[in-house]
Scaffold this motif. Structure first.
Motif, short mmCIF file in Angstrom:
data_model
loop_
_atom_site.label_atom_id
_atom_site.label_comp_id
_atom_site.label_asym_id
_atom_site.label_seq_id
_atom_site.Cartn_x
_atom_site.Cartn_y
_atom_site.Cartn_z
N MET A 156 3.07 -7.37 10.48
CA MET A 156 1.86 -6.73 10.72
C MET A 156 1.62 -6.22 12.14
O MET A 156 2.16 -6.87 13.06
CB MET A 156 0.83 -7.57 10.26
CG MET A 156 -0.81 -6.78 10.15
SD MET A 156 -0.78 -5.86 8.30
CE MET A 156 -2.47 -5.68 8.33
N ASN A 176 -4.94 -9.04 11.06
CA ASN A 176 -5.91 -9.54 10.19
C ASN A 176 -5.56 -9.18 8.78
O ASN A 176 -5.41 -7.95 8.53
CB ASN A 176 -7.49 -9.37 10.32
CG ASN A 176 -8.18 -9.58 9.33
OD1 ASN A 176 -8.87 -8.90 8.83
ND2 ASN A 176 -8.22 -10.91 8.87
N MET A 177 -4.97 -10.08 7.79
CA MET A 177 -4.55 -9.86 6.51
C MET A 177 -5.32 -10.26 5.47
O MET A 177 -5.09 -11.81 5.52
CB MET A 177 -3.26 -9.82 6.39
CG MET A 177 -2.53 -9.20 5.07
SD MET A 177 -0.78 -9.78 4.99
CE MET A 177 -0.84 -11.56 5.11
N GLY A 178 -6.36 -10.18 4.92
CA GLY A 178 -7.26 -10.97 4.09
C GLY A 178 -8.07 -11.97 4.97
O GLY A 178 -8.33 -11.64 6.09
N SER A 179 -7.64 -13.36 4.34
CA SER A 179 -8.53 -14.18 5.56
C SER A 179 -7.55 -14.93 6.23
O SER A 179 -7.87 -15.83 7.06
CB SER A 179 -9.32 -15.39 4.44
OG SER A 179 -8.23 -15.91 3.71
N LYS A 180 -6.43 -14.14 6.72
CA LYS A 180 -5.32 -14.85 7.55
C LYS A 180 -5.43 -14.13 8.56
O LYS A 180 -5.45 -12.78 8.57
CB LYS A 180 -4.13 -15.12 6.64
CG LYS A 180 -4.22 -15.78 5.37
CD LYS A 180 -4.22 -17.32 5.77
CE LYS A 180 -4.31 -18.03 4.55
NZ LYS A 180 -4.74 -19.42 4.75
N THR A 231 -6.99 -11.91 -0.90
CA THR A 231 -7.68 -10.60 -1.25
C THR A 231 -6.83 -9.56 -0.85
O THR A 231 -6.51 -9.51 0.49
CB THR A 231 -8.96 -10.55 -0.72
OG1 THR A 231 -9.53 -11.77 -1.22
CG2 THR A 231 -9.68 -9.37 -1.39
N GLY A 232 -6.70 -8.48 -1.44
CA GLY A 232 -6.33 -7.19 -1.14
C GLY A 232 -5.07 -6.70 -0.70
O GLY A 232 -3.97 -6.75 -1.31
N GLU A 233 -4.87 -6.21 0.67
CA GLU A 233 -3.69 -5.58 1.00
C GLU A 233 -2.45 -6.52 1.11
O GLU A 233 -1.45 -6.20 1.27
CB GLU A 233 -4.02 -4.81 2.23
CG GLU A 233 -4.39 -5.81 3.30
CD GLU A 233 -5.44 -5.01 4.25
OE1 GLU A 233 -5.76 -5.62 5.35
OE2 GLU A 233 -5.64 -3.87 4.23
N PHE A 268 -11.81 -5.05 -4.82
CA PHE A 268 -11.03 -4.66 -3.67
C PHE A 268 -10.27 -3.43 -3.94
O PHE A 268 -10.36 -2.41 -3.19
CB PHE A 268 -9.90 -5.57 -3.26
CG PHE A 268 -9.17 -5.32 -2.09
CD1 PHE A 268 -7.89 -4.44 -2.05
CD2 PHE A 268 -9.53 -5.62 -0.71
CE1 PHE A 268 -7.16 -4.18 -1.01
CE2 PHE A 268 -9.06 -5.15 0.59
CZ PHE A 268 -7.80 -4.48 0.12
N GLN A 314 2.19 0.46 12.13
CA GLN A 314 3.61 -0.63 12.56
C GLN A 314 4.70 0.40 13.14
O GLN A 314 4.63 1.58 12.82
CB GLN A 314 4.05 -1.11 11.26
CG GLN A 314 2.98 -2.31 10.84
CD GLN A 314 3.48 -2.89 9.36
OE1 GLN A 314 4.69 -2.76 8.96
NE2 GLN A 314 2.44 -3.36 8.87
N ARG A 336 -3.16 0.48 6.28
CA ARG A 336 -4.50 1.12 5.94
C ARG A 336 -4.40 2.79 6.54
O ARG A 336 -4.69 3.03 7.56
CB ARG A 336 -5.49 0.47 6.68
CG ARG A 336 -5.69 -0.77 6.57
CD ARG A 336 -6.73 -1.60 7.23
NE ARG A 336 -6.62 -3.01 7.04
CZ ARG A 336 -6.53 -3.86 8.18
NH1 ARG A 336 -7.05 -3.48 9.39
NH2 ARG A 336 -6.28 -4.98 7.91
N TYR A 357 -13.75 -12.13 4.49
CA TYR A 357 -12.63 -12.90 4.97
C TYR A 357 -13.50 -14.13 5.82
O TYR A 357 -12.96 -15.04 5.84
CB TYR A 357 -11.64 -11.93 5.76
CG TYR A 357 -10.87 -10.98 4.98
CD1 TYR A 357 -10.56 -9.73 5.57
CD2 TYR A 357 -10.82 -11.07 3.53
CE1 TYR A 357 -10.00 -8.84 4.80
CE2 TYR A 357 -10.31 -10.07 2.81
CZ TYR A 357 -9.69 -8.98 3.36
OH TYR A 357 -9.29 -7.83 2.85
N GLN A 380 -14.93 -16.77 4.05
CA GLN A 380 -13.53 -17.37 3.14
C GLN A 380 -13.20 -18.47 4.03
O GLN A 380 -12.80 -19.63 3.44
CB GLN A 380 -12.61 -16.45 2.55
CG GLN A 380 -13.02 -15.78 1.34
CD GLN A 380 -11.75 -14.80 0.91
OE1 GLN A 380 -11.00 -14.51 1.83
NE2 GLN A 380 -11.91 -14.19 -0.12
N ASN A 381 -13.18 -18.28 5.19
CA ASN A 381 -12.61 -19.20 6.45
C ASN A 381 -13.66 -20.06 6.83
O ASN A 381 -13.57 -20.47 7.82
CB ASN A 381 -11.91 -18.34 7.82
CG ASN A 381 -10.72 -17.95 7.01
OD1 ASN A 381 -10.08 -18.46 6.24
ND2 ASN A 381 -10.39 -16.76 7.85
#
Lengths: 324, 281, 349
Positions: free
Chosen positions: B241, B254-258, B276-278, C230, C286, C293, C310, C313-314
């Protein structure tokens, strides 16, 4: 929230009628117009595809934003609600092959100017405005414990006050007042600024650039800024930096102004979008004057006029070469 | 306060031209300061941010193995400003390094397991690091069978040919190289990496699959692995990424909650499905 | 709020108090510049414009400047020499901060503080005192209450001033604040004053509940709905008018994405960081050319997902404090509250 007492409600109804007809007859797949915003002093663009949504279309002094900016490379048949300046942008976009004339059904609306919401907020001392009622000549503002009546004309955007084309230059149907007065073409503000010393002019430009936060709202709101990759984002070579250092910011505005020379239709969407009150059009107006002086051209007035900076003519001015 | 944005200095000891199109070079770097060398402890799968002072920084996976700690190696494909500038540097030039960053491959979890390493093109860097780590002396017995599937468009675009030759000679690693189309003198597989993986049909039993390559390759390798019977928690991806700070602050990865730079870049498929998501291929 | 952590400041004492702060600290507060209120450095007590709405930019600008030098470097004989940042010497006072912006700093403290400390933010933060001004008359754009804050909340502030007309009630929100209350300029409060403050707070909250202000219904459910929706086509509708500029992210008190780049001279230069925005097209572009996106839709969705899905969620505070800036300053008036309402009302397909 606020009562639907818009003095322009007649115009809103006419727009809705036109929209209904177009959708019913299949003449447009989408109507790009304006609707009420979520707060007083706000309107916003909307995309209407169903008859049940037609009621959302309105016309008032908060219909800022040049909706022509949604058109480049858009496919299909669409109707667009266009003020004078929006219609000039349509002319330029058609000439630049970003959209074709037969894709468009243009609902032209002669415009009496858009209200400068930041100026109104300042006038109310930044107190919470609960309600804003727009009338033909006045703007009534209500806070929690006071009411103030402002002269509508006084609180238009400065750019709207100087508007030379309130009546759309192309349209398929024209609603509202076809004989609105327009301001005289007047570049005296550019001349006055030009009479200042270089130090004074530089100080002003530095002051304005100092307000800029590089959000690119001006660029993204502009109907003529539709490059898939803006010069700001090119790294090889890097034309201009992205920081808010003076040199980076001032070059961004200078280059963007030059890219718009002969194309800018003076709609003022850039200034309307800017949250920091930067005098963006200072540079654009200088270039508008130069284009008028050098090429006798005003952008967006006629589909037949060629763009002076995209065309070569044998009699182009060349004094900069022969009489430096 | 310690400053994780300031790189330490490294000197270019060697530059190895990897590919026939001259677009990928491996830089062999030596530490300028002894304390930096002592404190740089990494595992395969991690990455570092390499600086060309005046041009910028870019992230690169560790191509070297920590079992040979004198030098760090990074393979660089010339694409943009920083990579272009790196390609113009040579022996003796100084670069900046920030790292090690990221989570790396879970070596603890790999103990006693078979490993199926699948790499495409330029993404093979960290898998080369992992393979050399596993093959290094006493390390080898800690792991089960090792199968490597590595593909490039053409034979001349394969990286690390010296290593590949050395691995071919060994009996404790099963190496499958592939190129997209037939080529003169090419004796290895022909076909895309996912298809070659399918034809080799490695057993999922007691095996971790580790995949690193272009997104499209990883996307099409996943269903092959599922068809072969691999479970989500046994499939690992090393993701790319766009990254900048490398320490989970600038928000870019940032990708989802990570954050790919701190929670990754190595993620299991079961982790990815929970995001989630991408994050989903 | 109790008599232990709340005192009074008479209004005629405010100027003196501010002048005192200005003597040894750098003070930032709301200032009037043209048509705008800006949060900026003030040089004198009467340079502050208090009790009038909220500033266009937020207090985050002080601790996380838009352009900031990370280090300077020099090519020399010994290779490359690096000069890190010089230490901040004076204390920072952020005065007249609104409760929403103070709450935003809690999230920034976490982002820049954990797991690794960001020294640029950290150094400034360690010597920063936050003195907030409660909102007795919230604006229609405000929805702090719906997102877990409040117009008179001291959360995130060291001191909170509440305007009672003839005097301020000053409440401590932290140990630092308790220490500041020891200043003799603050007088003891009494139960009557506390009661009046309670009324002001209740009326402020009540005014937000009226006429749709502040009623957004954000909660755990929005996190789950966002997860489920989503890939829902509702995002096409929501994002159709978005211009893709960076106003929402730049004015937001919690947004913190940045880019790092080098500015080079001949043999020396510097590495700086500058604000960046997930709304910009190249943000996730990238090197291979892939962009996860690719359009305004994915980028707008990311902002909402990051803030309201997100981050929670954390286990973090949501990335929104209800200040309403993105609502009023978005050139096309895209309203995050309406986005939340649409998401809440949408049945997952």
């Amino acid at each position: 929230m606020s009562p639907e007492v818009h003095w322009m409600s007649q115009l809103s109804n006419e727009i809705r009628e036109a929209a209904r007809g177009l959708l019913r007859d299949g003449k447009a797949q989408v109507i790009i117009g304006f609707e009420k915003g979520s707060l007083s002093l706000r309107g916003r663009p909307c995309f209407i595809r169903n008859e049940k949504d037609v009621e959302r279309l309105v016309w008032n002094g908060f219909c800022e934003t040049n909706v022509a900016r949604y058109l480049p490379k858009r496919k299909g048949k669409m109707a667009i609600v266009a003020k004078g300046c929006d219609s000039r942008a349509l002319v330029e976009l058609i000439k630049e092959n970003q959209v074709t004339r037969d894709q468009l059904f243009i609902i032209g609306v002669p415009c009496e100017g858009m209200i400068d919401r930041h100026r109104v907020e300042a006038e109310m001392g930044h107190d919470a405005i609960i309600e804003a009622e727009e009338r033909e000549e006045s703007l009534i503002l209500r806070t929690r414990d006071s009411e103030k009546i402002l002269d509508r004309k006084e609180y238009l955007y400065e750019n709207c006050k100087a508007c030379t084309h309130p009546i759309p230059v192309i349209y398929d149907v024209l609603i509202g007042k076809p004989n609105l007065q327009s301001a005289q073409k007047d570049f005296s503000d550019v001349e006055t600024f030009g009479d200042l010393s270089p130090e004074e002019r530089w100080a002003y430009l530095v002051q304005e650039a100092g307000k800029c936060i590089r959000c690119y709202a001006c660029r993204n709101a502009c109907p003529m800024c539709y490059c898939p990759e803006c010069f700001v984002d090119i790294s090889k070579p890097q034309w201009v930096g992205k920081s808010t250092e003076l040199s980076d910011t001032i070059v961004f505005h200078l280059l963007r102004a030059f890219h718009l020379a002969g194309r800018c239709v003076a709609c003022g969407a850039c200034e309307q979008a800017c949250p920091m009150g930067v005098d963006i059009r200072k540079l654009n107006r200088k270039l508008e004057k130069d284009v008028a002086d050098l090429f006798n051209h005003e952008a967006g007035c006629s589909l037949d006029e060629v763009a002076p900076l995209a065309t070569y003519r044998v009699d182009d001015p060349d004094s900069f070469m022969v009489e430096p | 306060m310690e400053n994780p944005y300031i790189p330490f200095l490294m000197r270019i000891e060697d530059v190895i031209l990897e590919t026939e199109d001259r677009k990928i070079k491996t830089f062999v770097l030596a530490f300028v300061n002894e304390e930096d060398r002592k404190s740089f402890v990494y595992v395969p799968g991690q990455f570092a941010e390499i600086s060309v002072f005046g041009k910028g920084e870019a992230p690169f996976g560790m191509a070297s193995t920590p079992t040979r700690p004198e030098y760090l190696e990074f393979s660089v494909s010339t694409i943009g400003v920083v990579t272009g500038a790196l390609h113009n540097l040579g022996k003796g030039d100084i670069v900046g390094v920030r790292g090690p960053l990221g989570n790396g491959y879970p070596l603890e979890t790999f103990q006693g397991k078979n490993l199926l390493l699948i790499g495409g093109g330029f993404g093979f860097s960290t898998l080369r690091s992992l393979t050399n780590y596993i093959l290094h002396g006493p390390n080898r017995t800690a792991f089960g069978g090792v199968t490597v599937v590595y593909g490039a468009r053409k034979p001349g675009l394969l990286l690390y040919r010296t290593d590949l030759e050395a691995w071919k000679e060994r009996s404790d690693i099963s190496l499958h190289l592939t190129v997209d189309q037939e080529a003169d003198g090419w004796k290895g597989h022909v076909g895309l990496v996912p298809n070659v993986t399918r034809s080799i049909a490695p057993s999922p039993k007691n095996t971790f699959a580790v995949v690193c390559g272009p997104p499209v390759m990883m996307k099409y390798t996943l269903p092959v692995l599922k068809d072969l019977g691999f479970q989500d928690e046994d499939i690992l991806f090393s993701l790319e990424m766009r990254m900048k700070c490398g320490i989970g602050k600038c928000g870019r990865c940032n990708m989802g909650s990570k954050y790919v730079c701190t929670d990754g870049p190595v993620f299991s498929q079961s982790e990815l499905t929970r995001l989630t998501g991408e994050a989903h291929f | 709020m109790s008599l232990d952590n709340a005192k009074i400041l008479e209004k005629d004492q405010l100027e003196g108090f501010l002048e005192g702060l200005l003597k040894d600290n750098i003070v930032f507060g709301p200032t009037s510049k043209g048509d705008l209120l800006l949060f900026d450095r003030v040089e004198s007590a009467n340079g502050i414009s208090l009790g009038r709405g909220n500033t266009m930019n937020s207090a985050k600008d002080v601790l996380f400047p838009q352009t900031e030098r990370l280090f300077a470097y020099r090519h020399g004989e010994a290779g490359v020499e690096i000069d890190g940042p010089s230490a901040v010497k004076k204390g920072f006072i952020l005065f007249g901060v609104r409760p929403c912006d103070a709450r935003g700093l809690i999230l920034l403290d976490k982002v820049f503080g954990e797991p690794l400390q960001d020294p640029y933010y950290g150094e400034k933060r360690a010597r920063t005192v936050i003195i907030s001004m409660a909102c007795e008359t919230p604006d229609p754009k405000c929805f702090c209450l719906a997102i877990g804050g409040g117009p008179c909340s001291a959360e995130g502030s060291d001191l909170l001033f509440l305007d009672l007309g003839d005097q301020y009630l000053v409440k401590a929100g932290s140990p630092k604040g308790m220490d500041l209350l020891k200043n003799t300029v603050f007088k003891k409060a009494n139960k009557e004053v506390l009661a009046r403050a309670d009324v002001v707070e209740k009326e402020a909250e009540e005014s937000m509940n009226q006429a749709g202000m502040g009623r957004v219904g954000i909660g755990e459910t929005i996190e789950k709905r966002l997860e489920a929706l989503f890939n829902d086509p509702i995002w096409d509708d929501i994002t159709e008018s978005c211009l893709g500029c960076g106003i929402c992210t730049y004015l937001c008190p919690t947004c913190h994405c940045f880019d790092i780049l080098d500015e080079a001279g001949q043999s020396a230069g510097e590495r700086i960081r500058i604000w960046d925005s997930c709304q910009f097209p190249l943000f996730t572009h990238q090197a291979s050319g892939v962009n996860p996106r690719p359009s305004v839709k994915e980028r707008f969705r990311q902002r909402i997902m990051h803030k309201l899905c997100y981050l929670p969620q954390n286990g973090n505070l949501p990335g929104c404090v209800g200040c309403g800036r993105c609502v009023t300053e978005c050139p096309v008036n895209l309203d995050i509250r309406e986005v939340i309402q649409k998401i809440s009302a949408r049945e997952a397909e």
